[in-house]
Design an enzyme around this catalytic site. Structure first.
Site, mmCIF file in Angstrom:
data_model
loop_
_atom_site.group_PDB
_atom_site.id
_atom_site.type_symbol
_atom_site.label_atom_id
_atom_site.label_comp_id
_atom_site.label_asym_id
_atom_site.label_seq_id
_atom_site.Cartn_x
_atom_site.Cartn_y
_atom_site.Cartn_z
ATOM 1 N N ASP A 148 0.834 -1.240 0.063
ATOM 2 C CA ASP A 148 0.264 0.069 -0.044
ATOM 3 C C ASP A 148 0.814 1.213 0.251
ATOM 4 O O ASP A 148 1.610 1.647 0.965
ATOM 5 C CB ASP A 148 -1.012 -0.053 1.375
ATOM 6 N N TYR A 199 3.191 9.703 0.430
ATOM 7 C CA TYR A 199 4.075 9.181 1.339
ATOM 8 C C TYR A 199 5.624 9.556 0.750
ATOM 9 O O TYR A 199 6.119 9.044 -0.075
ATOM 10 C CB TYR A 199 4.114 7.666 1.390
ATOM 11 N N TYR A 227 -6.595 -0.260 7.979
ATOM 12 C CA TYR A 227 -5.259 0.501 8.433
ATOM 13 C C TYR A 227 -5.038 0.569 9.653
ATOM 14 O O TYR A 227 -6.035 0.873 10.432
ATOM 15 C CB TYR A 227 -4.841 1.319 7.336
ATOM 16 N N GLY A 228 -3.753 0.649 10.298
ATOM 17 C CA GLY A 228 -3.495 1.204 11.623
ATOM 18 C C GLY A 228 -3.940 0.047 12.588
ATOM 19 O O GLY A 228 -4.290 0.435 13.715
ATOM 20 N N LEU A 239 -2.445 -1.693 14.808
ATOM 21 C CA LEU A 239 -1.733 -1.384 15.968
ATOM 22 C C LEU A 239 -1.856 0.113 16.619
ATOM 23 O O LEU A 239 -1.053 0.666 17.460
ATOM 24 C CB LEU A 239 -0.314 -1.948 15.943
ATOM 25 N N ARG A 265 -1.011 3.035 15.190
ATOM 26 C CA ARG A 265 0.399 3.711 15.156
ATOM 27 C C ARG A 265 1.338 3.220 16.223
ATOM 28 O O ARG A 265 2.346 3.938 16.647
ATOM 29 C CB ARG A 265 0.100 5.330 15.270
HETATM 30 N N1 LIG Z 1 -5.530 5.284 3.453
HETATM 31 C C1 LIG Z 1 -4.983 6.029 4.406
HETATM 32 O O1 LIG Z 1 -5.499 7.270 4.380
HETATM 33 C C2 LIG Z 1 -3.938 5.658 5.423
HETATM 34 C C3 LIG Z 1 -3.636 6.238 6.481
HETATM 35 C C4 LIG Z 1 -2.727 5.757 7.214
HETATM 36 C C5 LIG Z 1 -1.939 4.614 6.868
HETATM 37 N N2 LIG Z 1 -2.347 4.042 5.781
HETATM 38 C C6 LIG Z 1 -1.427 2.836 5.497
HETATM 39 O O2 LIG Z 1 -1.519 1.651 6.708
HETATM 40 C C7 LIG Z 1 -0.232 1.765 6.903
HETATM 41 C C8 LIG Z 1 -0.040 1.368 8.418
HETATM 42 O O3 LIG Z 1 -0.589 2.196 9.192
HETATM 43 P P1 LIG Z 1 -0.153 2.858 10.609
HETATM 44 O O4 LIG Z 1 1.070 3.305 10.529
HETATM 45 O O5 LIG Z 1 -1.293 3.816 10.822
HETATM 46 O O6 LIG Z 1 -0.313 1.706 11.639
HETATM 47 P P2 LIG Z 1 0.120 0.641 12.417
HETATM 48 O O7 LIG Z 1 0.375 -0.508 11.532
HETATM 49 O O8 LIG Z 1 -0.940 0.316 13.495
HETATM 50 O O9 LIG Z 1 1.336 0.974 13.334
HETATM 51 C C9 LIG Z 1 2.661 1.192 12.458
HETATM 52 C C10 LIG Z 1 3.579 1.882 13.608
HETATM 53 O O10 LIG Z 1 3.740 0.858 14.805
HETATM 54 C C11 LIG Z 1 5.160 0.680 15.213
HETATM 55 N N3 LIG Z 1 5.167 -0.608 15.562
HETATM 56 C C12 LIG Z 1 4.900 -1.644 14.927
HETATM 57 N N4 LIG Z 1 5.118 -2.700 15.765
HETATM 58 C C13 LIG Z 1 5.612 -2.474 16.692
HETATM 59 C C14 LIG Z 1 6.327 -2.998 17.951
HETATM 60 N N5 LIG Z 1 6.074 -4.516 17.998
HETATM 61 N N6 LIG Z 1 6.829 -2.389 19.068
HETATM 62 C C15 LIG Z 1 6.799 -1.008 18.591
HETATM 63 N N7 LIG Z 1 6.364 -0.312 17.929
HETATM 64 C C16 LIG Z 1 5.895 -0.869 16.669
HETATM 65 C C17 LIG Z 1 5.809 0.929 13.788
HETATM 66 O O11 LIG Z 1 7.221 1.654 13.833
HETATM 67 P P3 LIG Z 1 8.430 0.670 13.617
HETATM 68 O O12 LIG Z 1 8.901 1.157 12.361
HETATM 69 O O13 LIG Z 1 9.421 0.892 14.650
HETATM 70 O O14 LIG Z 1 8.129 -0.836 13.508
HETATM 71 C C18 LIG Z 1 4.975 1.683 13.102
HETATM 72 O O15 LIG Z 1 5.338 3.163 12.993
HETATM 73 C C19 LIG Z 1 0.666 2.746 6.261
HETATM 74 O O16 LIG Z 1 1.926 2.230 6.151
HETATM 75 C C20 LIG Z 1 -0.117 3.154 5.253
HETATM 76 O O17 LIG Z 1 0.291 2.344 3.978
HETATM 77 C C21 LIG Z 1 -3.185 4.306 5.241
#
Ligand SMILES: NC(=O)c1ccc[n+]([C@@H]2O[C@H](COP(=O)([O-])OP(=O)(O)OC[C@H]3O[C@@H](n4cnc5c(N)ncnc54)[C@H](OP(=O)(O)O)[C@@H]3O)[C@@H](O)[C@H]2O)c1
Length: 294
Positions: A51, A56, A203-204, A206, A208
């Protein structure tokens, strides 16, 4: 084939999110080598769907993704998701463009950065209150007929606007992507009741990083301003209280916060795919381990 691999080991399709590898200053800049390594590792682990979005890293995430795919000759083996409608000026000002010519231009730019001639899934990124829905759907249908996109959908679209999109006679919307996890449940009221045949991508998972055992101070310090702003915007005191409650539930169930959060998504009848982003191989391992039914 792609679907088969996705569902071989997990109940849900897992999509690797590339925001983290390409979006400073929201996230700490991820060195190119590390980005290539985590993409390759996710592929080794069976992930075939990625994705991305032009915003980004202002195109950097798409370019890094292509570099990985082309160097390894993987175009036919992976699914590329990218988005339109939302980009940034060089000075950081947001631009929203949903005009037919604007959508076509954004797609051409993504195709050129990704060095491919088609996008598997093309999503409207962040809608504005007033949109010309018929014009947007007409443009997407044309792009589909031209085989420049294979399917399309919406992100972050709710309630009345979502209903209008889905009910439109031009609609061939196949996917809806939104922020959804054990704590963030607004999709249950504002999206799920309106879904017809569309697949829901969460998405998300965890929150963030908030739904892991990471020390909150470290979570807030480790990322640059973007994540701090997002967590503050969501109401940090509320989040901290909810996290504490979930930690206690996890303890009672003799499990971890992350596993509890992922089991919630895994059990959902509506969630078809889970989008997870990380820059860290160990975090990907923990995520995949926790997602596997025990
Ligand atoms: N369509 C939209 O509008 C939209 C919006 C937001 C996101 N997204 C997509 O969804 C993806 C993921 O979303 P997200 O970033 O919101 O959420 P997420 O997957 O809930 O959380 C990811 C964050 O958690 C940290 N993390 C993961 N495992 C961990 C652990 N065991 N211990 C500590 N920290 C941990 C990661 O940092 P580390 O790098 O340190 O692991 C990362 O910054 C994005 O990359 C994007 O592609 C789409």
């Amino acid at each position: 084939m792609i679907e088969k691999i996705h569902t071989l080991f997990f109940m849900k399709k897992i999509i690797f999110g590339t925001r983290q590898i390409g979006w400073p200053p929201s996230y700490k800049a991820c060195p190119l080598e590390k980005a290539a390594e985590i993409l390759s590792y996710s592929f080794q682990k069976g992930i075939r769907s990625f994705d991305s979005a032009p915003i980004y890293g202002n195109g950097k995430s798409e370019a890094i993704l292509w570099d990985f795919i082309s160097k390894n000759g993987l175009r036919d083996e992976v699914e590329i998701i990218t988005k339109f409608g939302f980009s940034l000026e060089k000075n950081g000002t947001s631009i929203f463009d949903f005009r037919p010519a604007g959508i076509q231009k954004q797609l051409e730019e993504s195709l050129s950065r990704l060095k491919t001639d088609y996008i598997d899934m093309y999503l409207l990124h962040i809608p504005q209150k007033t949109l010309n829905i018929g014009e947007i759907l007409g443009t997407l249908n044309t792009l589909k007929r031209e085989w420049k996109i294979l399917s399309y959908g919406l992100c972050n679209t709710y309630g009345k606007q979502l209903q209008e999109f889905l009910a439109h006679r031009e609609s061939h919307i196949e996917y809806i992507e939104d922020f959804y996890n054990i704590l963030e449940r607004k999709a249950e009221k504002l999206i799920f009741p309106y879904l017809q045949k569309q697949k829901f991508l969460a998405y998300g998972p965890l929150y963030r990083g908030f739904l892991t055992d990471i020390d909150i101070k470290i979570l807030l310090e480790k990322q640059e301003d973007g994540i701090k702003r997002l967590l503050k915007h969501d109401g940090l005191p509320w989040l901290l209280r909810q996290r504490k409650i979930l930690e206690e539930v996890a303890k009672r169930k003799n499990t971890s916060l992350e596993k509890l959060a992922l089991e919630f998504l895994e059990k959902s009848d509506t969630v078809e795919s889970i989008i997870f982003g990380t820059t860290n191989k160990e975090h990907l391992d923990i995520f995949l381990k926790n997602l596997k039914p025990s």
